[in-house]
Design a protein around this motif. Structure first.
Motif, PDB file in Angstrom:
ATOM      1  N   GLN A 142       0.819  -1.204   0.000  1.00 27.50           N
ATOM      2  CA  GLN A 142       0.000   0.000   0.000  1.00 27.50           C
ATOM      3  C   GLN A 142       0.852   1.254   0.000  1.00 27.50           C
ATOM      4  O   GLN A 142       0.363   2.351  -0.228  1.00 27.50           O
ATOM      5  N   LYS A 143       2.138   1.128   0.266  1.00 25.12           N
ATOM      6  CA  LYS A 143       3.035   2.273   0.243  1.00 25.12           C
ATOM      7  C   LYS A 143       4.071   2.050  -0.852  1.00 25.12           C
ATOM      8  O   LYS A 143       4.643   0.972  -0.972  1.00 25.12           O
ATOM      9  N   SER A 144       4.309   3.064  -1.626  1.00 27.65           N
ATOM     10  CA  SER A 144       5.330   2.952  -2.656  1.00 27.65           C
ATOM     11  C   SER A 144       5.863   4.335  -2.956  1.00 27.65           C
ATOM     12  O   SER A 144       5.371   5.348  -2.459  1.00 27.65           O
ATOM     13  N   ALA A 145       6.891   4.372  -3.802  1.00 25.62           N
ATOM     14  CA  ALA A 145       7.470   5.649  -4.191  1.00 25.62           C
ATOM     15  C   ALA A 145       6.546   6.409  -5.132  1.00 25.62           C
ATOM     16  O   ALA A 145       6.738   7.592  -5.376  1.00 25.62           O
ATOM     17  N   TRP A 146       5.534   5.723  -5.648  1.00 29.77           N
ATOM     18  CA  TRP A 146       4.614   6.338  -6.592  1.00 29.77           C
ATOM     19  C   TRP A 146       3.280   6.600  -5.904  1.00 29.77           C
ATOM     20  O   TRP A 146       2.749   5.751  -5.193  1.00 29.77           O
ATOM     21  N   THR A 147       2.740   7.790  -6.072  1.00 26.99           N
ATOM     22  CA  THR A 147       1.470   8.156  -5.451  1.00 26.99           C
ATOM     23  C   THR A 147       0.350   7.946  -6.448  1.00 26.99           C
ATOM     24  O   THR A 147       0.242   8.678  -7.441  1.00 26.99           O
ATOM     25  N   ALA A 148      -0.496   6.956  -6.204  1.00 29.90           N
ATOM     26  CA  ALA A 148      -1.585   6.633  -7.121  1.00 29.90           C
ATOM     27  C   ALA A 148      -2.770   7.554  -6.875  1.00 29.90           C
ATOM     28  O   ALA A 148      -3.076   7.893  -5.726  1.00 29.90           O
ATOM     29  N   PRO A 149      -3.478   7.961  -7.941  1.00 28.07           N
ATOM     30  CA  PRO A 149      -4.655   8.810  -7.761  1.00 28.07           C
ATOM     31  C   PRO A 149      -5.905   8.054  -7.312  1.00 28.07           C
ATOM     32  O   PRO A 149      -6.903   8.673  -6.968  1.00 28.07           O
ATOM     33  N   VAL A 150      -5.858   6.726  -7.340  1.00 26.42           N
ATOM     34  CA  VAL A 150      -6.990   5.905  -6.915  1.00 26.42           C
ATOM     35  C   VAL A 150      -6.641   5.266  -5.568  1.00 26.42           C
ATOM     36  O   VAL A 150      -5.576   4.649  -5.436  1.00 26.42           O
ATOM     37  N   PRO A 151      -7.494   5.398  -4.548  1.00 24.25           N
ATOM     38  CA  PRO A 151      -7.206   4.783  -3.249  1.00 24.25           C
ATOM     39  C   PRO A 151      -6.971   3.280  -3.383  1.00 24.25           C
ATOM     40  O   PRO A 151      -7.622   2.607  -4.196  1.00 24.25           O
ATOM     41  N   PHE A 152      -6.073   2.767  -2.580  1.00 25.78           N
ATOM     42  CA  PHE A 152      -5.715   1.359  -2.687  1.00 25.78           C
ATOM     43  C   PHE A 152      -6.927   0.445  -2.536  1.00 25.78           C
ATOM     44  O   PHE A 152      -7.021  -0.583  -3.204  1.00 25.78           O
ATOM     45  N   ALA A 153      -7.876   0.807  -1.690  1.00 23.66           N
ATOM     46  CA  ALA A 153      -9.044  -0.042  -1.447  1.00 23.66           C
ATOM     47  C   ALA A 153      -9.862  -0.284  -2.715  1.00 23.66           C
ATOM     48  O   ALA A 153     -10.592  -1.276  -2.805  1.00 23.66           O
ATOM     49  N   HIS A 154      -9.735   0.597  -3.695  1.00 23.57           N
ATOM     50  CA  HIS A 154     -10.518   0.479  -4.923  1.00 23.57           C
ATOM     51  C   HIS A 154      -9.641   0.232  -6.153  1.00 23.57           C
ATOM     52  O   HIS A 154     -10.163   0.121  -7.266  1.00 23.57           O
ATOM     53  N   ALA A 155      -8.361   0.142  -5.968  1.00 22.89           N
ATOM     54  CA  ALA A 155      -7.428   0.140  -7.097  1.00 22.89           C
ATOM     55  C   ALA A 155      -7.516  -1.130  -7.943  1.00 22.89           C
ATOM     56  O   ALA A 155      -7.822  -2.225  -7.441  1.00 22.89           O
ATOM     57  N   ILE A 156      -7.254  -0.964  -9.232  1.00 23.71           N
ATOM     58  CA  ILE A 156      -7.055  -2.114 -10.119  1.00 23.71           C
ATOM     59  C   ILE A 156      -5.866  -2.903  -9.606  1.00 23.71           C
ATOM     60  O   ILE A 156      -4.800  -2.358  -9.339  1.00 23.71           O
ATOM     61  N   ARG A 157      -6.037  -4.218  -9.462  1.00 24.20           N
ATOM     62  CA  ARG A 157      -4.974  -5.046  -8.898  1.00 24.20           C
ATOM     63  C   ARG A 157      -4.157  -5.773  -9.966  1.00 24.20           C
ATOM     64  O   ARG A 157      -3.024  -6.176  -9.717  1.00 24.20           O
ATOM     65  N   GLY A 158      -4.761  -5.989 -11.127  1.00 22.65           N
ATOM     66  CA  GLY A 158      -4.046  -6.712 -12.183  1.00 22.65           C
ATOM     67  C   GLY A 158      -5.010  -7.061 -13.297  1.00 22.65           C
ATOM     68  O   GLY A 158      -6.187  -6.660 -13.289  1.00 22.65           O
ATOM     69  N   LEU A 159      -4.523  -7.814 -14.257  1.00 24.56           N
ATOM     70  CA  LEU A 159      -5.367  -8.278 -15.354  1.00 24.56           C
ATOM     71  C   LEU A 159      -6.202  -9.462 -14.885  1.00 24.56           C
ATOM     72  O   LEU A 159      -5.679 -10.384 -14.253  1.00 24.56           O
ATOM     73  N   ASP A 160      -7.478  -9.439 -15.196  1.00 22.95           N
ATOM     74  CA  ASP A 160      -8.336 -10.580 -14.892  1.00 22.95           C
ATOM     75  C   ASP A 160      -8.307 -11.583 -16.041  1.00 22.95           C
ATOM     76  O   ASP A 160      -8.283 -12.791 -15.820  1.00 22.95           O
ATOM     77  N   GLY A 161      -8.314 -11.094 -17.272  1.00 20.59           N
ATOM     78  CA  GLY A 161      -8.289 -11.984 -18.428  1.00 20.59           C
ATOM     79  C   GLY A 161      -8.481 -11.198 -19.705  1.00 20.59           C
ATOM     80  O   GLY A 161      -8.450  -9.962 -19.717  1.00 20.59           O
ATOM     81  N   VAL A 162      -8.670 -11.923 -20.788  1.00 18.25           N
ATOM     82  CA  VAL A 162      -8.941 -11.321 -22.098  1.00 18.25           C
ATOM     83  C   VAL A 162     -10.054 -12.105 -22.770  1.00 18.25           C
ATOM     84  O   VAL A 162     -10.340 -13.248 -22.409  1.00 18.25           O
ATOM     85  N   THR A 163     -10.677 -11.464 -23.762  1.00 18.10           N
ATOM     86  CA  THR A 163     -11.663 -12.138 -24.605  1.00 18.10           C
ATOM     87  C   THR A 163     -11.153 -12.148 -26.030  1.00 18.10           C
ATOM     88  O   THR A 163     -10.760 -11.102 -26.557  1.00 18.10           O
ATOM     89  N   LEU A 164     -11.137 -13.326 -26.645  1.00 15.39           N
ATOM     90  CA  LEU A 164     -10.788 -13.475 -28.047  1.00 15.39           C
ATOM     91  C   LEU A 164     -12.064 -13.633 -28.855  1.00 15.39           C
ATOM     92  O   LEU A 164     -13.077 -14.131 -28.350  1.00 15.39           O
ATOM     93  N   CYS A 165     -12.005 -13.234 -30.126  1.00 14.71           N
ATOM     94  CA  CYS A 165     -13.127 -13.439 -31.039  1.00 14.71           C
ATOM     95  C   CYS A 165     -12.601 -14.211 -32.251  1.00 14.71           C
ATOM     96  O   CYS A 165     -11.630 -13.775 -32.893  1.00 14.71           O
ATOM     97  N   VAL A 166     -13.201 -15.369 -32.531  1.00 13.26           N
ATOM     98  CA  VAL A 166     -12.728 -16.216 -33.622  1.00 13.26           C
ATOM     99  C   VAL A 166     -13.902 -16.643 -34.497  1.00 13.26           C
ATOM    100  O   VAL A 166     -15.059 -16.601 -34.089  1.00 13.26           O
ATOM    101  N   GLU A 167     -13.566 -17.072 -35.700  1.00 12.07           N
ATOM    102  CA  GLU A 167     -14.587 -17.522 -36.643  1.00 12.07           C
ATOM    103  C   GLU A 167     -15.026 -18.944 -36.351  1.00 12.07           C
ATOM    104  O   GLU A 167     -16.190 -19.304 -36.513  1.00 12.07           O
ATOM    105  N   SER A 168     -14.066 -19.762 -35.904  1.00 17.02           N
ATOM    106  CA  SER A 168     -14.350 -21.162 -35.583  1.00 17.02           C
ATOM    107  C   SER A 168     -13.602 -21.528 -34.318  1.00 17.02           C
ATOM    108  O   SER A 168     -12.419 -21.191 -34.163  1.00 17.02           O
ATOM    109  N   LEU A 169     -14.273 -22.228 -33.415  1.00 15.26           N
ATOM    110  CA  LEU A 169     -13.695 -22.518 -32.103  1.00 15.26           C
ATOM    111  C   LEU A 169     -12.753 -23.717 -32.103  1.00 15.26           C
ATOM    112  O   LEU A 169     -11.821 -23.785 -31.296  1.00 15.26           O
ATOM    113  N   THR A 170     -12.935 -24.657 -32.998  1.00 17.85           N
ATOM    114  CA  THR A 170     -12.315 -25.976 -32.881  1.00 17.85           C
ATOM    115  C   THR A 170     -10.801 -25.917 -32.740  1.00 17.85           C
ATOM    116  O   THR A 170     -10.222 -26.478 -31.796  1.00 17.85           O
ATOM    117  N   GLN A 171     -10.121 -25.268 -33.676  1.00 21.05           N
ATOM    118  CA  GLN A 171      -8.659 -25.294 -33.646  1.00 21.05           C
ATOM    119  C   GLN A 171      -8.092 -24.420 -32.536  1.00 21.05           C
ATOM    120  O   GLN A 171      -7.074 -24.770 -31.931  1.00 21.05           O
TER     121      GLN A 171
END
Length: 319
Positions: A142-171
Motif C-alpha cells: 500500500q506504500k510505494s514511491a509512486w502516489t496513485a490517484p486511486v485509493p488502494f481499497a478500490h485500485a485495479i490489482r491486475g489483469l483478470d483476463g482477455v476475450t478473443l473473437c474467432v470464426e471457428s472454435l475448434t482449432q
C-alpha cells in the motif's frame, strides 16, 4: 509439456495519441507508468507500459502509439476485450469515477456469475472491470514511491483476463487445451471460458465464436497481441519447440530487454506472445524511478538525440 503457461504476462494494444493515453491510464485508471520506451521494431514511436507499482507480470497493459493509424474494427481474428480485476466492494466507486471523468461505460452486468463493468478508453478500446473478492486478489504494497490517484481499497490489482473473437472454435480450443493446458470450465451465450487452474492474475481467457461479424481490423483502439507468461528462457525454448511441432509459424527468441519473447498466431488468427517473467523493469532504472524518463535499448542509445526529436513531448505523471 508438463510446464504450464503461468497466465497473462501483458496485453499490448494500439493508441494514436500518447498524452491522451497516458492521462487516461495513469490519471483515470490509476495505473503506474512503469516504462517509457519506444517500439523496438519502430523506434520513432512510443511503447508505453502500465501496471502495478513493480510492473509485475500479470498486471501489464502496454501500448504502441502510432499517431496516424486509423480506428480499428472489432471482429474475428483478434482479442477484443481486456479485463481488470478490482475488489468487489469498489464497483460503486468506479461508477462514480467514470461518471466524473466522462468515461464511456455500461452499468454493471453479470457474466459467468461475475459482476462486470464494461467501458472504453479514449481510442475506443473495450475494457472491463471484474469484481473479485479481496481474498482472491494478490497482496500489494500500500506504500510505494509512486502516489496513485486511486485509493488502494478500490485500485485495479491486475489483469483478470482477455476475450478473443474467432470464426471457428475448434482449432483455437485445441491449442488452448491440448498444448497450453487451459481447461474449458463454462459456456454461456456463445462464449467459452478457459482457466489455467493456477492462482494469480490473468489466468482466464474467454473465447467468443462469432463468424457472422466478419474479420476485425487491428488498428487504434484494438489489441495488437496477448503475451503469456513463462518462468524462464529454458522453458520458453521448450514452448517454442512445442508450438513449432504443432505446425505454427513461431519467431526466433527476441530480446525485449525487460523479457524475452517469441510470437505466433493461434489458429483463429490472434497474435500470441510467450514472454519470460524476467529480468523485469528494474534492469535499467530503479524501482522508485520507473517510468520517469525515456529508456532505450542499448542498440538504440546512439540514436537517442534523433529519436527524442522525433517523439512528441510528454507531460509525465508524478513518479
Amino acid at each position: 509439456m508438463d510446464q504450464r503457461i503461468l497466465g497473462i504476462h501483458h496485453v499490448t494494444a494500439i493508441a494514436n495519441n500518447a498524452q491522451r493515453n497516458l492521462d487516461f491510464y495513469t490519471g483515470v485508471l490509476g495505473l503506474r507508468l512503469v516504462k517509457l520506451t519506444v517500439n523496438f521494431d519502430d523506434p520513432t514511436s512510443y511503447h508505453l507500459y502500465y501496471g502495478d507499482e513493480n510492473g509485475s507480470p500479470g498486471t501489464l497493459l502496454t501500448f504502441f502509439v502510432w499517431p496516424d493509424v486509423p480506428r480499428g474494427r472489432r471482429g474475428t481474428g483478434q482479442a477484443i476485450t481486456v479485463s481488470f480485476a478490482v475488489p468487489e466492494s469498489s464497483t460503486g466507486y468506479w461508477i462514480e469515477r467514470f461518471t466524473a471523468h466522462n468515461v464511456e461505460f455500461t452499468r454493471p452486468m453479470r457474466r459467468f456469475d461475475d459482476q462486470v463493468i464494461p467501458f472504453r478508453d479514449p481510442d475506443g478500446l473495450m475494457l472491463e472491470l471484474v469484481a473479485r473478492p479481496v481474498s482472491d486478489l494478490s497482496a500489494r504494497a500500500q506504500k510505494s514511491a509512486w502516489t496513485a490517484p486511486v485509493p488502494f481499497a478500490h485500485a485495479i490489482r491486475g489483469l483478470d483476463g482477455v476475450t478473443l473473437c474467432v470464426e471457428s472454435l475448434t482449432q483455437t480450443e485445441s491449442l488452448l487445451v491440448e498444448t497450453m493446458n487451459f481447461n474449458p470450465v463454462r459456456r454461456e451465450e456463445g462464449i467459452v471460458r478457459y482457466e489455467i487452474g493456477l492462482k494469480g492474475f490473468g489466468t482466464t481467457i474467454d473465447v467468443r465464436c462469432a463468424p457472422e461479424i466478419g474479420r476485425g481490423l487491428v488498428a487504434a483502439g484494438s489489441i495488437h497481441h496477448v503475451a503469456w507468461r513463462t518462468s524462464d528462457e529454458i522453458t520458453q525454448r521448450e514452448w517454442r519447440q512445442e508450438i513449432a511441432r504443432r505446425g505454427l509459424n513461431v519467431t526466433p527468441v527476441m530480446n525485449r530487454v525487460y523479457f524475452r519473447s517469441i510470437y505466433f498466431r493461434e489458429p483463429g488468427g490472434v497474435l500470441f506472445e510467450i514472454a519470460t517473467d524476467g529480468p523485469g523493469f528494474t534492469v535499467d532504472e530503479p524501482l522508485e524511478r520507473l517510468g520517469s524518463e525515456l529508456r532505450l535499448p542499448p542498440w538504440l542509445e546512439s540514436a537517442r538525440d534523433e529519436l527524442e526529436r522525433a517523439l512528441p513531448p510528454l507531460r509525465l505523471p508524478n513518479v
